[in-house]
Enzyme design. Structure first.
Site, PDB file in Angstrom:
ATOM      1  N   PHE A   1       0.871  -1.192   0.000  1.00  0.00           N
ATOM      2  CA  PHE A   1       0.000   0.000   0.000  1.00  0.00           C
ATOM      3  C   PHE A   1       0.897   1.227   0.000  1.00  0.00           C
ATOM      4  O   PHE A   1       1.791   1.345   0.852  1.00  0.00           O
ATOM      5  CB  PHE A   1      -0.881   0.059   1.249  1.00  0.00           C
ATOM      6  N   GLU A   2       0.667   2.108  -0.937  1.00  0.00           N
ATOM      7  CA  GLU A   2       1.360   3.399  -0.939  1.00  0.00           C
ATOM      8  C   GLU A   2       0.468   4.391  -1.652  1.00  0.00           C
ATOM      9  O   GLU A   2      -0.104   4.043  -2.692  1.00  0.00           O
ATOM     10  CB  GLU A   2       2.662   3.350  -1.759  1.00  0.00           C
TER      11      GLU A   2
END
Ligand code: GDP
Ligand code: MN
Length: 349
Positions: free
Chosen positions: A235-236
């Site tokens: 996740f970014e």
């Protein structure tokens, strides 16, 4: 708008009505997914959740990248699920292969040795190409050059709460350049000399090190050794212009020259995290407490009972990893001097 014969069913004229589109401007942003054709049903699950919890109201684009051409099934299914435009890119060979300075025999011996030691993905060539690509190349793919912000989505993830505002606009309007929801300690065996490379880079490029950085997240002895904390990069949400900056590309080039993507098994998570923690200002890194997320085997379920009900979350707060022993998120709060979210004390075990 699609039409189906409904002869046997009670009609619902509104089922495909796309009202509820969020008002206000959009950021210049896209989702981005690296995937193989065989990942189709697992990425379909991820997309459905991102759409239901957020993007159905925002209709952001989605860029798919692959080292091989995407097949028709992959394109048809993903295009049917994404509410924005979809784009499909094939990664150029130079971004998914051994650079010429890598000694093939040495790299092979490392893989064989890591296989014997049962280090996760230790014997894999493709995983190494993947980590190097995510570290140094995804943000310079032709399709990505059109955007300022990205949100990375992997197969088989879950989102547990409604996303009640636009994270891209949040990043933009608050000057954030990197963000995370989960953090943890890296396996030492995959990065034994990464910190030596980083120190070399810091010495050669002091101009790229931010004064108000968050070294305290990475090191307990003011930079002498790495404590292995990293933001989990599956996740970014981040600023592509930062990744395309001279600072970041100098950093990647320097690490790439040292060969640890192949002579060890450097992951893109510690590579991104160290860059963010050293080259960004403290307040340019954001923890998205309100984005509830799962990637095997860890869950981020927000601290705060009211937040969870307001956002219609369906995660079990007991599964929240943030304040447990193997998470680095407490360190992030301590190193930045931010207050931990309300209720965190009750989630420590
Ligand atoms: P993990 O989360 O570290 O266990 O690794 P994943 O298997 O989830 O891989 C990370 C990301 O890279 C996912 O989005 C995968 O779909 C993608 N990926 C991994 N290996 C390959 C590959 O060989 N080719 C392509 N095109 N994508 C890959
Ligand atoms: Mn994954």
């Amino acid at each position: 708008p699609k039409e189906f014969p409904m002869a046997m069913s009670p009609m619902d004229d509104g089922w495909n009505d796309l009202s509820g589109i969020a008002s206000g401007p959009r950021a210049n942003a896209t989702f981005v997914t690296l995937a193989r054709n065989s990942d189709i049903w697992e990425i379909a699950r991820s997309i459905r959740q991102v759409e239901d919890r957020f993007n159905r109201r925002y209709n952001y684009d989605w860029v798919f990248l692959n080292d091989k051409p995407f097949d028709e099934t992959f394109k048809r299914i993903t295009t049917s699920l994404v509410s924005g435009k979809t784009h499909y890119g094939e990664i150029p060979k130079e971004h998914w292969s051994f650079p010429p300075h890598i000694d093939q025999d040495k790299a092979k011996k490392v893989r064989e040795d890591m296989a014997r030691r049962k280090i996760i993905y230790g014997d894999s060539i493709s995983y190494r190409h993947m980590c190097r690509f995510e570290s140094g190349f995804f943000f310079r793919q032709e399709l990505m050059l059109n955007y300022d912000y990205y949100w990375r989505v992997e197969p088989s993830i879950e989102l547990f709460c409604d996303v009640h505002y636009d994270p891209f606009r949040f990043m933009k309007e608050n000057g954030k350049k990197y963000s995370f929801v989960l953090s943890l300690y890296e396996y030492h065996e995959t990065i034994p000399t990464l910190w030596d490379s980083v120190k070399k880079f810091m010495k050669n490029h002091p101009e790229h090190i931010a004064e108000d950085n968050v070294m305290g997240f990475l090191s307990d002895d003011n930079g002498n050794t790495y404590n292995k904390c990293h933001f989990w990069s599956n996740f970014e949400v981040g600023d592509l212009r930062w990744l395309r900056s001279k600072a970041y590309t100098d950093y990647f080039e320097s690490l790439d020259q040292d060969g640890g993507f192949f002579y060890e098994r450097w992951g893109d998570a510690p590579v991104h995290s160290i860059a963010a923690a050293l080259m960004l200002k403290k307040d340019e890194i954001h923890f998205f407490n309100d984005i509830a997320y799962y990637h095997v085997p860890f869950t981020h379920c927000p601290t705060g009972e009211k937040l969870r009900t307001d956002l219609r979350c369906h995660c079990n707060p007991k599964d929240n990893f943030d304040w447990k022993g193997y998470s680095c998120t407490s360190r992030f709060f301590e190193a930045t001097g931010l207050d931990k979210p309300e209720g965190w004390e009750n989630q420590q075990e």
